[in-house]
Design a protein around this motif. Structure first.
Motif, short mmCIF file in Angstrom:
data_model
loop_
_atom_site.label_atom_id
_atom_site.label_comp_id
_atom_site.label_asym_id
_atom_site.label_seq_id
_atom_site.Cartn_x
_atom_site.Cartn_y
_atom_site.Cartn_z
N ASP A 27 0.84 -1.21 0.00
CA ASP A 27 0.00 0.00 0.00
C ASP A 27 0.87 1.26 0.00
N ASP A 28 1.92 1.27 0.82
CA ASP A 28 2.83 2.41 0.88
C ASP A 28 3.52 2.63 -0.47
N ARG A 30 2.45 1.70 -3.39
CA ARG A 30 1.43 2.14 -4.35
C ARG A 30 1.17 3.64 -4.19
N LYS A 31 1.08 4.10 -2.94
CA LYS A 31 0.89 5.54 -2.67
C LYS A 31 2.05 6.36 -3.21
N ALA A 32 3.23 5.76 -3.25
CA ALA A 32 4.41 6.46 -3.76
C ALA A 32 4.51 6.37 -5.28
N GLY A 33 3.54 5.72 -5.91
CA GLY A 33 3.51 5.67 -7.37
C GLY A 33 3.94 4.36 -8.02
N GLN A 35 3.63 0.45 -9.14
CA GLN A 35 2.56 -0.50 -9.46
C GLN A 35 2.87 -1.79 -8.70
#
Length: 110
Positions: A27-28, A30-33, A35
């Motif tokens: 999740d972290d 993904r939040k940072a961009g 995939q």
């Protein structure tokens, strides 16, 4: 048998903690961009882990293979001569992991 059930419950608890941490890391990222996806096979193993029916993860394996090196595989206590197969999936367990991965990949559109 109560000791075995308690041990299985403890291992399941550890697996839950690890899964939560892995999902959090995904999740972290993904939040940072990035995939990133996490595939959690827990439901695939319901009732089929250590002491399950059928058991798809090895419990303690004392029979060593040529590649086992207990002092390296179990550095905290290599004197017992446990196989590195301990707590790892059996062939059927590998299929359960694959089922989880295939589901995740399908969700990715692959």
């Amino acid at each position: 048998m109560a000791v075995v059930r308690r041990g299985v419950a403890e291992l399941n608890g550890i697996a839950d903690v690890l899964s939560t941490a892995k999902q959090g890391a995904a999740d972290d990222a993904r939040k940072a961009g990035a995939q990133v996806w996490f595939s959690n096979p827990k439901t695939d193993f319901d009732g089929q882990g250590i002491c399950g029916n059928p058991e798809q993860i090895h419990g303690l394996v004392k029979t060593l293979t040529k590649s086992d090196k207990p002092p390296l595989d179990w550095p905290f206590d290599g004197r017992y001569g446990l196989s590195a197969q301990s707590f790892h999936p059996k062939i059927g367990g590998a299929r359960l992991y694959a089922n989880s991965l295939e589901r995740t990949m399908a969700g990715m559109g692959l």
